[in-house]
Design an enzyme around this catalytic site. Structure first.
Site, short mmCIF file in Angstrom:
data_model
loop_
_atom_site.label_atom_id
_atom_site.label_comp_id
_atom_site.label_asym_id
_atom_site.label_seq_id
_atom_site.Cartn_x
_atom_site.Cartn_y
_atom_site.Cartn_z
CB ALA A 69 -1.03 -0.06 1.18
N GLY A 114 0.99 -5.57 0.53
CA GLY A 114 -0.05 -5.79 -0.28
C GLY A 114 0.28 -6.41 -1.80
CD GLU A 117 -2.25 -8.41 2.24
OE1 GLU A 117 -1.92 -7.14 1.95
OE2 GLU A 117 -2.80 -8.85 3.12
CD GLU A 137 1.42 -5.84 5.43
OE1 GLU A 137 2.48 -6.62 5.96
OE2 GLU A 137 0.95 -6.12 4.43
N1 COA Z 1 4.54 3.45 -0.50
C1 COA Z 1 4.80 4.68 -0.91
N2 COA Z 1 6.07 4.86 -1.37
C2 COA Z 1 6.97 3.83 -1.45
C3 COA Z 1 6.47 2.63 -0.68
C4 COA Z 1 5.41 2.39 -0.17
N3 COA Z 1 4.94 1.21 0.33
N4 COA Z 1 7.70 1.78 -0.98
C5 COA Z 1 8.59 2.34 -1.61
N5 COA Z 1 8.12 3.59 -1.83
C6 COA Z 1 9.10 4.72 -2.23
C7 COA Z 1 10.18 5.51 -1.51
O1 COA Z 1 9.49 6.13 -0.63
C8 COA Z 1 10.84 5.92 -2.44
O2 COA Z 1 10.52 7.45 -2.82
P1 COA Z 1 11.37 8.56 -2.95
O3 COA Z 1 12.28 8.05 -3.95
O4 COA Z 1 10.39 9.55 -3.43
O5 COA Z 1 12.09 8.83 -1.51
C9 COA Z 1 10.92 5.02 -3.68
O6 COA Z 1 9.69 4.37 -3.38
C10 COA Z 1 11.98 4.27 -3.54
O7 COA Z 1 12.32 3.45 -2.38
P2 COA Z 1 13.36 3.23 -1.35
O8 COA Z 1 12.84 3.21 0.00
O9 COA Z 1 14.31 4.55 -1.73
O10 COA Z 1 14.00 2.22 -2.00
P3 COA Z 1 15.23 1.08 -1.26
O11 COA Z 1 15.55 0.35 -2.12
O12 COA Z 1 15.78 2.00 -0.15
O13 COA Z 1 14.06 0.39 -0.29
C11 COA Z 1 12.20 -1.01 0.24
C12 COA Z 1 13.00 -0.23 -0.88
C13 COA Z 1 11.10 -1.74 -0.53
C14 COA Z 1 12.79 -2.00 1.24
C15 COA Z 1 11.51 0.16 1.16
O14 COA Z 1 11.21 1.13 0.30
C16 COA Z 1 10.39 -0.28 1.91
O15 COA Z 1 10.71 -0.71 2.96
N6 COA Z 1 9.00 -0.01 1.35
C17 COA Z 1 8.00 0.07 2.26
C18 COA Z 1 7.57 -1.46 2.10
C19 COA Z 1 6.33 -1.56 3.19
O16 COA Z 1 6.53 -1.45 4.37
N7 COA Z 1 5.16 -2.07 2.61
C20 COA Z 1 3.87 -2.34 3.19
C21 COA Z 1 3.00 -1.04 3.31
S1 COA Z 1 1.54 -1.47 4.23
#
Ligand code: COA
Length: 263
Positions: A69, A114, A117, A137
């Protein structure tokens, strides 16, 4: 088949296979409300298209299938909105499970929250070697809300589901393969070809039998065994009214390959 009006996804067609591509790579293909609604629309479109025999869902680029999400919308999410969004997501994922065609997740990178999922709602999962999967999450103070708590257990058992959901850790594709979370792991450069190979095999199968097999397996596994067995018998009986069963038997007798037409 092309829907240029979509903004957050792409819908493409290769032979009898529809590819739905999640297309918000700048957000690692995270789901906002538009993407949920567009995905639902695309699923209904391909379900209604008799030329489509198999559906693939993947993410744009090589970084993410979907990172879940869109967390940037969370600060403005009220409890009512959270419930609505959860129900909409569940609707998308149950649409995949209830659709008459096989659906493959081609996991081209992160499949988190998600995103995972979504992948586990599909019938098959092929992951790229560099993909990482997880339910993070808990790190945000919430739990999977699009069916994850219920469906992970069914797929990988309580022990593995608790590890994923309680700890919120990401696991690598090989580990996902070991616990049965994905079916196959391939190098990223082969992902499309390997996915198409499975999709082609499925799209050459008898569509009505595949539809009933999916229904019997998905629905039958949620009801008491006796009910599921009765359902299986009724569906088997129905299949004997199709032309495809005749084609299958004739092809067996003449040692040729059947050409199933879906009638
Ligand atoms: N929602 C919104 N934006 C997201 C996102 C999410 N779930 N996951 C990644 N992004 C965005 C980041 O904010 C970043 O944006 P920016 O460039 O404007 O700062 C961009 O995508 C790239 O992600 P980044 O975190 O810089 O990449 P990374 O390689 O360092 O890390 C992840 C990758 C996937 C490990 C990390 O982005 C992450 O933990 N994301 C969240 C995953 C999550 O918790 N999902 C469940 C949501 S309920």
């Amino acid at each position: 088949m092309s829907r240029p009006s979509y903004e957050t996804i792409k819908l493409e067609r290769e032979d009898r296979v529809a590819w739905i591509v999640l297309n918000r790579p700048h957000r690692l293909n995270a789901f906002n409300e538009d993407m949920i609604l567009e995905l639902l629309d695309a699923l209904n479109t391909v379900e209604d298209d008799p030329g489509v025999r198999c559906v693939v869902i993947t993410g744009e680029g090589d970084r993410a299938f979907s990172a879940g999400a869109d967390i940037t919308a969370f600060p403005k999410t009220t409890p009512t909105l959270a419930e609505e969004l959860s129900r909409k997501g569940q609707k998308v994922f149950s649409t995949i499970e209830e659709m008459s065609k096989p659906v493959i997740a081609a996991i081209n990178g992160y499949a988190l929250g998600g995103g995972l999922e979504l992948a586990i709602s599909c019938d098959f999962r092929i992951a790229s070697e560099h993909a990482e999967l997880g339910s993070p999450e808990i790190n945000l103070g919430i739990i999977p809300g699009w069916g994850g708590t219920q469906k992970l257990v069914r797929l990988v058992g309580l022990r593995n589901a608790k590890r994923l959901v309680f700890l919120g850790e990401r696991i690598k594709a090989e580990e996902a393969l070991r616990i049965g979370l994905v079916d196959k792991v391939v190098p990223f450069e082969n992902l499309r070809e390997e996915t198409m190979s499975l999709a082609k095999k499925l799209s050459e199968g008898p569509p009505i039998a595949l539809r009933y097999a999916k229904y019997a397996l998905n629905f039958g596994s949620q009801v008491p065994l006796e009910v599921g067995l009765r359902l299986e018998s009724a569906l088997m009986a129905l299949l004997f009214s199709t032309n495809d069963v005749k084609r299958g038997i004739e092809a067996f007798m003449s040692r040729s390959k059947p050409e199933f037409k879906g009638d």
